[in-house]
Write an enzyme that holds these catalytic residues in place. Sequence first.
Site, short mmCIF file in Angstrom:
data_model
loop_
_atom_site.label_atom_id
_atom_site.label_comp_id
_atom_site.label_asym_id
_atom_site.label_seq_id
_atom_site.Cartn_x
_atom_site.Cartn_y
_atom_site.Cartn_z
N ARG A 1 0.83 -1.21 0.00
CA ARG A 1 0.00 0.00 0.00
C ARG A 1 0.86 1.25 0.00
NH1 ARG A 1 -2.69 -4.10 1.88
NH2 ARG A 1 -4.99 -4.18 1.91
N ARG B 1 -5.79 -16.71 -10.20
CA ARG B 1 -6.52 -15.97 -9.18
C ARG B 1 -7.37 -14.85 -9.80
NH1 ARG B 1 -2.53 -14.60 -4.29
NH2 ARG B 1 -4.54 -14.15 -3.31
N GLN C 1 -8.85 -6.81 -1.48
CA GLN C 1 -7.87 -6.10 -2.31
C GLN C 1 -8.53 -5.34 -3.46
OE1 GLN C 1 -5.02 -9.09 -3.44
NE2 GLN C 1 -3.96 -8.99 -1.46
N SER D 1 -12.17 -9.82 5.12
CA SER D 1 -10.89 -9.28 5.61
C SER D 1 -10.98 -7.78 5.87
CB SER D 1 -9.76 -9.58 4.62
OG SER D 1 -9.65 -10.96 4.37
N ASP E 1 -5.70 -14.97 6.64
CA ASP E 1 -4.32 -15.34 6.30
C ASP E 1 -3.66 -16.16 7.40
OD1 ASP E 1 -4.21 -14.35 3.75
OD2 ASP E 1 -3.15 -12.51 4.26
N LYS F 1 8.26 -15.50 -1.23
CA LYS F 1 7.20 -14.55 -1.56
C LYS F 1 7.07 -13.45 -0.51
CE LYS F 1 2.20 -14.45 -2.47
NZ LYS F 1 2.22 -13.76 -3.76
#
Length: 409
Positions: free
Chosen positions: A13, A107, A155, A180, A294, A391
């Site tokens: 972000r 995705r 997101q 989330s 998560d 990652k």
Amino acid sequence: MVAVPGSKSVTARALFLAAAADGATVLRRPLVSDDTEGFAEALTALGYGVEREPEAWTVHGRPQGPAHPQADVYCRDAATTARFLPALAAAGTGTYRFDASAQMRRRPVGPLGDALRALGVDLTYEDADGHLPLTVRAGGIKGGTVDLDASLSSQFLTALLLAGPLMAEGLRIRVTGIVSVPYVEITLAMMRRFGVEVIREADGFTVPPGGYTATDYPIEPDASTASYFFAAAALTGRTATVPGLGADALQGDLAFVDVLRRMGAEVQVGADATTVTGTGRLSGLTVNMRDISDTMPTLAAIAPFADGPVRIEDVYNTRVKECDRLEACAQNLRRQGIDVATGRDWIEIRPGTPVPAEIACHGDHRIAMSFSVAALRTPGTTLDDPGCVKKTFPGFHGFFASVREQWGV
């Protein structure tokens, strides 16, 4: 003390906000990982100036949009890059193609694409509708009102919120099905730091036009990464203190320690640190993890060591992450001889003694790190793809080994 790296969510972000801001922004102690380096390289491909030093990254913002009129952007495995940057590029002028790894291509990005199209953006998919590769032919965004289904990922909402101040008339977002929610709170708090106050409404958000102001921004430690060390302490009867994550932390995943508290661990959340101490027991429980999904694999991996069933509910969105995490957890626990039941959005794990097995990581960093924690009680456990942790935490295995040595486990 367990000094975990910076937050992936906050770093991503911050990179967007810095690129969109007027002036040069310094990001202090950003996460250095495959995802965040890929995000920074994507910004460079678009024409933003990014200078990376070990403890600080400087981003030269361009409120008018990418400097390059044309770019081919590779997003690697990173959903934040693939979902945030098309919205940033759309606010500029030019033609920008976004592609990613095979894993990220699977995705969804469709809800964001639908919203951008509704705002007048020329966005096309090359292959499967709603999936990368996609191309944005940008000419700025007028703004207005848009409807968004955020039930698969917050997101999509974050991408629109972040882009809102760059739109000529600002943006009104009517939202359904948010998952989330704490991640949306991170976005709103960070936008505030860069000079934009979003207005909350009963059915969504209103984002004023006007752009962002550059700032000096410290990145807090990653609460999702901290969950592995908190869980390890609860599992082994040791103590883990993570500095920099306290009562004022932005990240909702710190609420994972409340789950561990319910299971019997001792938890202290101070002003600038959080400590978890294992008590030698873990109790079974039923927990809704919609807002901290998560950390679902972290709990699932240690669940067999509880004294009763552990049922995790409302986590359908974990099926569309780097892999189907709910199914991956179930599959690996069954390999270890554990009795597991699953449904569309839940998993229930019964007590048992896991046997050593090779864990199928499915290229997912969270599966690899979660089952590494559980391996503290199951020596002989191996991972089929230990390197996938790059990652978010390239040095995880070495760091985790040093903590184990410190604890004597």
